[in-house]
Scaffold this active site. Sequence first.
Site, short mmCIF file in Angstrom:
data_model
loop_
_atom_site.label_atom_id
_atom_site.label_comp_id
_atom_site.label_asym_id
_atom_site.label_seq_id
_atom_site.Cartn_x
_atom_site.Cartn_y
_atom_site.Cartn_z
N SER A 184 -9.57 2.45 3.08
CA SER A 184 -8.70 3.18 2.18
C SER A 184 -7.79 2.26 1.36
O SER A 184 -7.21 2.70 0.36
CB SER A 184 -7.85 4.16 2.96
OG SER A 184 -7.04 3.49 3.87
N SER B 187 -9.68 0.17 7.28
CA SER B 187 -9.13 0.25 5.93
C SER B 187 -8.46 -0.99 5.38
O SER B 187 -8.09 -1.02 4.21
CB SER B 187 -8.12 1.42 5.87
OG SER B 187 -8.81 2.63 6.10
N LYS C 2 0.86 -1.20 0.00
CA LYS C 2 0.00 0.00 0.00
C LYS C 2 0.89 1.24 0.00
O LYS C 2 1.87 1.32 0.74
CB LYS C 2 -0.89 -0.02 1.24
CG LYS C 2 -1.91 1.12 1.33
CD LYS C 2 -2.81 0.91 2.56
CE LYS C 2 -3.84 2.03 2.69
NZ LYS C 2 -4.67 1.87 3.90
#
Lengths: 500, 98, 498
Positions: free
Chosen positions: C152, C176, C77
């Site tokens: 997210s 997330s 990420k």
Amino acid sequence: MNLSYDEVLAKYEPVLGLEVHVELNTNSKMFCGCSTIFGAEPNTQTCPVCLALPGALPVVNEKAIESTIKIGLALNCSIAPFSRFARKNYFYPDMPKNFQISQYDEPICVNGFVDVEIETEDGLKSFRIEIERVHMEEDTGKSLHVGGATGRIHGAQYSLLDYNRAGIPLVEIVTKIIPGTGKYAPEVAKAYVAELRDILRSLGVSDVKMEQGSIRCDVNVSLRLIGAAQLGTRSETKNVNSLRSVERAIRGEMIRHAERLNVGERVVQETRHFQEDTGLTRSGRSKEEAEDYRYFPEPDLVPVAPDVAWIETLRAALPERPSIHRKRLQMAWAVPDKEMAAMINADVLDLVEATVALGAEPIKARSWWLGEISRIANDKDMAISQLNINAQDVAEIVALVTAGELTDKLARQVVEGVIAGEGKPAAVIASRGIKVVNDDSELMAAIDRACMAQPETAEKVRNGHLPAAGALIGMVMKETKGQADAARVRELLLGHLGQL
Amino acid sequence: MSTLSRDDVAKLADLARIQMSEEELVNLAQEFTVILDAVARVQEVASADVAPTSHPLPLRNVFRPDVVVPSLSPAAALSSAPAQEEQRFRVPQILGEE
Amino acid sequence: MIRLSAAEMATKLAAGETTSVALTQLHLDRIAQVDGEVHAFLYLDTEGALLQAAAVDAKRAKGEKLAPLAGVPLALKDVMVQKGIPTTCGSKILEGWRPPYDATVVANLKNNDIVILGKTNMDEFAMGSSTENSAYGPTHNPWDLTRIPGGSGGGSSAALAAFEAPLAIGTDTGGSIRQPAAVTGTVGVKPTYGGVSRYGLIAFSSSLDQAGPCARTVLDAALLHEAIAGHDPRDATSINAPVPQVVAAAKAGDVKGMKIGVVKELNGAGYQPGVRARFEESLELLAKAGAEIIEVSAPNFEYALAAYYLIAPSECSSNLARFDAMRYGLRVGDLDGASAESVMSLTREVGFGKEVKRRIILGTYALSSGYYDAYYGSAQKVRTLITQDFTNAFTKADVLVSPTCPTTAFKIGEKANDPLAMYLNDIATIPVNMAGIGGMSLPSGLADEDGLPVGFQIMAPVMKDERMYLVGAALEAALLSKWGAPLLDQAPILGGRA
């Protein structure tokens, strides 16, 4: 136009508040392992943490905690069983995170005091300054303002940032408000800062060099009518870089406040900057609308709960308090209070002590430092510590005088030479050819020559008119380029002329 | 009913150093009326006898020894600087006082 | 090959049936094939990944003992700092920024010889539940490209679901990792707070953020968990204790005699019928496997969302202050006579997206003088109450469970203009972060009404992460039995034959 200090005090009484920031002498920074060495090339002592790169996290320096606890203990504070770091949020380019990790409502040390003594017209008086809190925070980077006329921030076109200093541990010592000093406000403040400096130095936690910025002082001053209960509006003065400046800044602010109040204007609550050259303060940032720092507990750090046993170990290892130390010296040297105060005021006590430690008699050491060397410092408008002479030098000179190899007069020349940078005492003596003439036969030869040159004067002395000897002694001194011991010359001369 | 006016939002934007457009300020003020009502619910249970939590875990006294560790090279430190001069970060003129 | 689990790939690598270079290349090819549609990746480190892979192959050839996941590729990420590799956090303000250091998680991955393929898309600065807040365009859910992949960390989960990588790293502040896992039919775990280092994790909300493993199976997640977890002296909030034995737990997968607590407040109105149906079925399966299902109550959970939307913005308003155009990142407006203050303000206006600015302003307000007690201060108290609720519940149950989120993946754009509706996606995941406990989401099936993945959430007490894996593995096995094949086999084919 300008009020006198006495006029101010006739109507008003001052209330003070002092904030002192101390740079700790830890090897590494407060929250990261970067070196803290002073004077390195720009941005050579930075890392993701102190540059505030995205993702970086702080970790507390254990030595900084220890030093802060020692400071708190030396200032008679209570050490909080639980204290926390907090973020103080504001934007400024020298503060990479745009918040400072500091402490807010849970500082590590609270409620202490420092006793100082000052000389008043009624003799020595003691004042107790109460300490509100001692807490930890981090220093900012350094900015160079480029393009303006004076290198100051006003008028600069741009700035250059060096973050070597960012993150160095700072301890902030805040007093409670200090009322009741009356006309001695400047002296009390100066004595407090000096005492603080001495305590910190004895603890070995900081260089405490005001000129280098490792100890910084902000003075808060307000006035109120004598006997009034309510406090007046205060102003804060920064950039106070020496003990003398502390005194001058406070005196100056008291007068400035009074001048405004007297004409019915109010004092603006603001930050001012002390200007060394004029001794006056200049207006800076207005604190009318106090900046909202939005303090909240620092989530990246966990609370500090110092182990009680650890605190007691530190307490037991505290060095002798400077005030106790001074009392001990005073007794050992049998020095009256006034002279003691003079030494403290001239900031030479440490130097005298060091000179004595190197073998000089206390009274001689004192007389040199407080006498001749102080005079030279005053003439040059410098602090004694800034002069190019140390305890070793003075001890050597005193030893030479005691051994008869120097007269007091010659010794003064040597002191002058050392301070002028001509080298150590031995080097000065050699290069200037300073030599006591203490060979009696040499002196007798010179005395003979003087008597032969001035036979009438010699006759006067032979007849008992002793003051006339002065001229003859003067001739001998001139001939020996002042290197004869005048007292010895007189002795020999009088003996020669039958007057002993 | 908690509301924020456009001026309130402007003050906050200033504190946060974000130069918002007029439209943004007005829109945010409107949005906040709804959002603030929703978040204000926390006051219903936040009584005086409840202690606040700042850290999920009861850790204490996490320190590092006072040991120097190699820093970044100046080149690495300045590698992303938008502007630099003489091995320092160059920034536009600063208006505020330190 | 790319449809295998990471554990299976690791076995093949160890057995010499394939090389890391070949495996990495297969994944790079897959990414080239489908990422045009999915847009999971923001940056692909083709050269670097193949070099890493070659290095691992060389070590293996020399007979060196390697870590369990050595040579297996992974997607990272873009919130994690990777030295020399563009790290953007999904924001324009960090466009092109190449960090001069590695996050501890990244260092751990490299030490385990895991091959990092590239950086995945995310909601800007981890603020969002749909990855629509990315400054670089949204990621598309491989199950239905018109839908969000969650947020997210939508990029990481989508990459897994699209078989672009068998492993991924995510971060979880309010859900997330877990919510994207739920809506993409994958596994995502938020470890106990402090279990994985935050050094190098670009901070959103410091007391809530946590990095964690994402994968397609519970065992894969466990293997990755053990590779990245552990105490870090650079993170003062990291736990100084041994890494939990999650791999052993995942392999055991035995729930006999365990008490599983269904949280009353997290299974009620507003939850999509298909979500609830899959949840009930999973409970039945767990009961059949020997667990006792009980109901527990957490009365303060209804305040969790409100508290979260005070704490997180407050912390982020401070954490994001460093993005000021002075030392790194975007700088605009640096023209003649412009002041530092104006350059800062203009850069932040232009560089930050709408949601980020919204939260910064909200956080600034919640912390401001006069409002602190009513907002941030009160939220911190709610946190205490939520922690107490969990503590009480865990005296009755070994783990707690709930549906991971109220709905399946919604359409891109559907909730973009309604912040409050968007925030409700996290209603079941947020309490976990508030208390700092561990949370896992694994696929429990598809919703009947739309055929989209549903997630099952398991919550374990602080520092008892292994319990999540125990229960998760048991449920996964039971579901696999029921389905006959992995759930992802039912996902649509992307870009041609997989």
